[in-house]
Design a protein around this motif. Structure first.
Motif, PDB file in Angstrom:
ATOM      1  N   PRO A 393      16.560  12.873  20.770  1.00  0.00           N
ATOM      2  CA  PRO A 393      16.912  13.717  19.659  1.00  0.00           C
ATOM      3  C   PRO A 393      16.242  15.242  19.635  1.00  0.00           C
ATOM      4  O   PRO A 393      16.752  16.130  19.276  1.00  0.00           O
ATOM      5  N   GLU A 396      17.536  17.232  22.049  1.00  0.00           N
ATOM      6  CA  GLU A 396      19.113  17.647  21.625  1.00  0.00           C
ATOM      7  C   GLU A 396      18.943  19.076  20.665  1.00  0.00           C
ATOM      8  O   GLU A 396      19.815  19.870  20.510  1.00  0.00           O
ATOM      9  N   TYR A 397      17.921  18.950  19.748  1.00  0.00           N
ATOM     10  CA  TYR A 397      17.723  20.001  18.822  1.00  0.00           C
ATOM     11  C   TYR A 397      16.977  21.307  19.563  1.00  0.00           C
ATOM     12  O   TYR A 397      17.193  22.233  18.851  1.00  0.00           O
ATOM     13  N   ASN A 438      23.223  12.615  26.987  1.00  0.00           N
ATOM     14  CA  ASN A 438      22.533  13.682  26.013  1.00  0.00           C
ATOM     15  C   ASN A 438      21.610  14.461  27.253  1.00  0.00           C
ATOM     16  O   ASN A 438      21.718  14.297  28.472  1.00  0.00           O
ATOM     17  N   ARG A 569      21.808   8.549  16.717  1.00  0.00           N
ATOM     18  CA  ARG A 569      21.393   9.914  16.915  1.00  0.00           C
ATOM     19  C   ARG A 569      22.153  10.711  17.951  1.00  0.00           C
ATOM     20  O   ARG A 569      22.674  10.154  18.924  1.00  0.00           O
ATOM     21  N   PRO A 570      21.786  11.853  17.863  1.00  0.00           N
ATOM     22  CA  PRO A 570      22.592  12.649  18.696  1.00  0.00           C
ATOM     23  C   PRO A 570      22.232  12.687  20.358  1.00  0.00           C
ATOM     24  O   PRO A 570      21.245  12.443  20.412  1.00  0.00           O
ATOM     25  N   ASP A 639      28.658  13.811  21.988  1.00  0.00           N
ATOM     26  CA  ASP A 639      28.125  14.511  20.726  1.00  0.00           C
ATOM     27  C   ASP A 639      28.315  15.990  20.555  1.00  0.00           C
ATOM     28  O   ASP A 639      27.844  16.756  19.447  1.00  0.00           O
ATOM     29  N   SER A 642      24.092  19.970  19.808  1.00  0.00           N
ATOM     30  CA  SER A 642      23.238  19.901  18.344  1.00  0.00           C
ATOM     31  C   SER A 642      22.010  20.857  18.411  1.00  0.00           C
ATOM     32  O   SER A 642      21.260  20.272  17.304  1.00  0.00           O
ATOM     33  N   ASP A 643      21.885  21.711  19.086  1.00  0.00           N
ATOM     34  CA  ASP A 643      20.758  22.688  19.094  1.00  0.00           C
ATOM     35  C   ASP A 643      20.704  23.474  17.871  1.00  0.00           C
ATOM     36  O   ASP A 643      21.624  23.734  17.409  1.00  0.00           O
ATOM     37  N   THR A 647      23.376  25.730  16.267  1.00  0.00           N
ATOM     38  CA  THR A 647      24.209  25.140  14.939  1.00  0.00           C
ATOM     39  C   THR A 647      24.032  26.211  13.767  1.00  0.00           C
ATOM     40  O   THR A 647      25.169  26.523  13.195  1.00  0.00           O
TER      41      THR A 647
END
Length: 673
Positions: A393, A396-397, A438, A569-570, A639, A642-643, A647
């Motif tokens: 995660p 991903e962010y 991912n 989660r993403p 998915d 999700s960065d 976003t």
């Protein structure tokens, strides 16, 4: 005698002890000097009493007319005995910790007191028989020594009756040592000991009865047991798992004595109880490492570990120093993490566990010039590249940083290794690189493809990759998280009821990495045998029960801890894989396999890395994802993106806005000169 009758007898004994609780508590709470003075006064009373008992025993009657010379002899014995008792430190011993040395001191004191009595009787011309000092020695020993034992028993009956009631599983050496530790601690009260050996059943150890393990359920009910301590450190993981399976249905908190290796190395003590580890739940015994394989890349060589402060990197360092390298270079971007592992290694060096020179160096793996200068100046022979962002995660962010570190960090490290003439370069990969969903997994698979391309182009440096799943105790591991949630009353959070994962201990994974690195021929992808996958929700349920709680659900509405499913989660998958296909061969090591997987041509690798570089420079997450999907054919980003920055820009309608020029990754494959 039946089990129930034994319990009733023990209850009577407990009630009898309770009669002495209040006066004993008052005595034990007095200042130490007062207690020592009280014991001295008690001994001064015991000396004439022992003398009188000795005379009575000798004459066979209770009536004996003491003369003045007899009283003088008694007074001399009291004065000189008290002086000698003080001289030998009879009152320095703490009664609750009284052991063999204290008993020897009492025997010495009483023996000298008997000699003093004999001399006093002779000098005063007392009329007592000459055998009186011998009988006096026995009676004084019983009175003085017995009083200590009685006070010791009273102390523990007073201060352990309020402790948590526990059962020790294992009546061997470790169980007896643990019993002694608990006996002196006061936090727990050992109600019983259980063991599988019929020869030990029925025996009594330090006043605690030994029962058969099949009686454990009855013991827990009868004595209201809340804790079970597994004191079998030398038992195999398989045997420990069998025992834990037996304990799982009981409403008790299970703790264990550290394993035999930690006890032998001095890293832990028997009394240091710890929570159940997942290694015990898995029940898989490790294969002893092959010293010859480990020595090939480490012994008498300069070894460098990138990401040395991380979970895997730090364990690699711990094991590498034991393999006698010439020097160990620790490289990490985190000052704190680097400081922690260096301090640990220096402590072990001070203890004489190794004499290896440790060199800590700060820096980013994306800085190829820094890496190249280090590898060249220190003449590095082997590099273990463990530096990576591996939390799904989090990557991903933070897509750009994840790709920059995992892809271009590997590219820079590999390029530096080629230029510096490094002999072996080992990439620590992950099972998430197989059919990734991912960015983290895709970036690690891209790093594998880069190294495979390096291996096909450069012969002087041997490149290989070692791929494995989750490691126990790593940052982000579920076991510490679940335990923390249970201790705080829950709920325990699981992403999905069907999610499964492979698990391996950090030391086992590190050992296999060191061995696999010696088997590389160029571009090899090694896969570690992770055993059977574990369903995470079942793991959560087991931990809840083994920590003395009950799962709260529809079937058990009065339970203690709920399990909440939070959703995937993403980028998270329900299950992980270790192989892209079925093309796998053995290596001669039962825990290491070699995977034969497809490569990308050099020109395609060059094109994809250039595209990724440009996309990272522009902070273009969409272009990064598209490039990774082209390069890693199995990458399925279900998915989306999700960065966090991407976003936010989408929310603000600024998705096409330019990005700052300061996030530039240098280096490009495969132009190494």
């Amino acid at each position: 005698m039946k089990l129930a009758s034994k319990f009733s007898v023990k209850r009577r004994i407990v009630r009898l002890r309770g009669l002495f609780s209040i006066p004993a508590e008052k005595f034990f709470s007095l200042p130490r000097q007062w207690k020592q003075s009280g014991l001295l006064a008690l001994d001064l009373c015991f000396i004439p009493l022992a003398f009188w008992l000795a005379v009575v025993a000798r004459w066979g009657g209770l009536i004996y007319e003491f003369k003045v010379v007899d009283l003088v002899a008694i007074m001399l014995t009291m004065v000189f005995s008290a002086a000698f008792f003080l001289r030998i430190g009879l009152y320095r011993a703490v009664i609750r910790f009284m052991g063999q040395q204290a008993i020897i001191t009492i025997i010495q004191g009483v023996t000298v007191s008997a000699v003093i009595l004999a001399l006093a009787a002779f000098l005063t011309r007392s009329g007592v028989p000459r055998s009186t000092p011998i009988i006096y020695w026995a009676t004084a020993l019983i009175l003085i020594g017995g009083s200590r034992l009685l006070l010791r028993s009273l102390y523990h009956s007073v201060y352990t009756k309020q402790g948590v009631k526990a059962v020790i599983y294992g009546a061997g050496v470790s169980g007896r040592q643990l019993l002694n530790t608990i006996f002196h601690g006061g936090e727990y009260q050992t109600a019983a000991i259980v063991d599988d050996d019929p020869a030990l059943v029925g025996s009594v150890i330090n006043g605690v009865s030994v029962y058969h393990s099949s009686q454990l359920s009855d013991l827990c009910t009868e004595f209201s047991i809340s804790h079970v301590f597994l004191a079998m450190p030398s038992a195999s993981h398989l045997r420990r798992r069998e025992i834990i399976d037996e304990l799982e249905g009981l409403p008790v908190y299970v703790k264990t004595v550290p394993d035999f290796a930690d006890l032998m190395s001095g890293a832990a003590k028997v009394g240091q109880l710890q929570d159940i580890e997942l290694a015990d739940l898995l029940g898989r015994d490790t294969v002893p490492p092959d010293p010859e394989l480990i020595d090939q890349c480490i012994r008498d060589k300069v070894v460098m570990v990138t990401g040395a402060g991380g979970s895997i990197g730090s364990e690699l360092c711990r094991q590498i120093v034991l393999c006698q390298p010439k020097e160990l270079i620790l490289f990490d971007i985190s000052e704190y993490a680097l400081y922690q592992i260096v301090r640990e290694l220096e402590r072990s060096k001070a203890k004489g566990e190794h004499d290896i020179r440790i060199t800590p160096l700060l820096g980013s793996v994306q800085n190829q010039a820094r890496l190249e200068s280090i590898m060249t100046e220190f003449a590095v022979n082997t590099v273990y590249h463990a530096a990576a962002y591996k939390h799904v995660p989090m990557v991903e962010y933070n897509v750009v940083e994840g790709v920059s570190n995992n892809v271009f960090g590997t590219l820079a490290a590999a390029g530096a290794a080629v230029k510096a003439g490094v002999e072996h370069f080992v990439l620590i990969s992950t099972d998430k690189a197989v059919r990734p969903t991912n960015v983290m997994g895709a970036s690690k698979r891209m790093a594998e493809l880069l190294l495979q391309a390096f291996a096909s182009k450069y012969d002087n440096t041997g490149f290989c990759m070692v791929r494995f799943g989750n490691v126990l105790g790593s940052s982000g591991s579920v076991v510490p998280l679940f335990r923390h949630q249970i201790l705080n009353g829950g709920p325990v959070t699981v992403t999905h009821k069907d999610i499964i994962r492979y698990f391996m201990t950090i030391p086992e994974a590190a050992q296999l990495v060191l061995q696999a690195s010696a088997m590389g021929k160029g571009g090899d992808v090694f896969v570690l045998d992770m055993g059977e996958p574990v369903r995470i929700v079942n793991l959560a349920r087991r931990l809840i029960r083994l920590m003395g709680c009950e799962v709260k659900d529809k079937a058990h509405p009065k339970g203690d801890i709920e399990i909440h499913f939070t959703g995937l989660r993403p980028g998270e998958k329900l299950y992980e894989e270790l192989l892209l296909g079925d093309n796998v061969t053995g290596t001669g090591h039962p825990k290491v396999m070699r995977a034969e997987e497809s490569l990308l041509p050099e020109d395609e690798i060059d094109r994809y890395t250039q595209q990724l570089k440009e996309a990272c420079d522009k902070n273009d997450c969409e272009a990064i994802q598209q490039t990774l999907q082209q390069a890693v054919a199995e990458f399925d980003a279900k998915d989306g993106i999700s960065d966090a920055i991407w976003t936010r820009r989408m929310e603000n309608g600024l998705i096409e806005a330019s990005v700052a020029e300061d996030n530039v990754v240098t280096g490009n494959f495969p132009k190494v000169t």
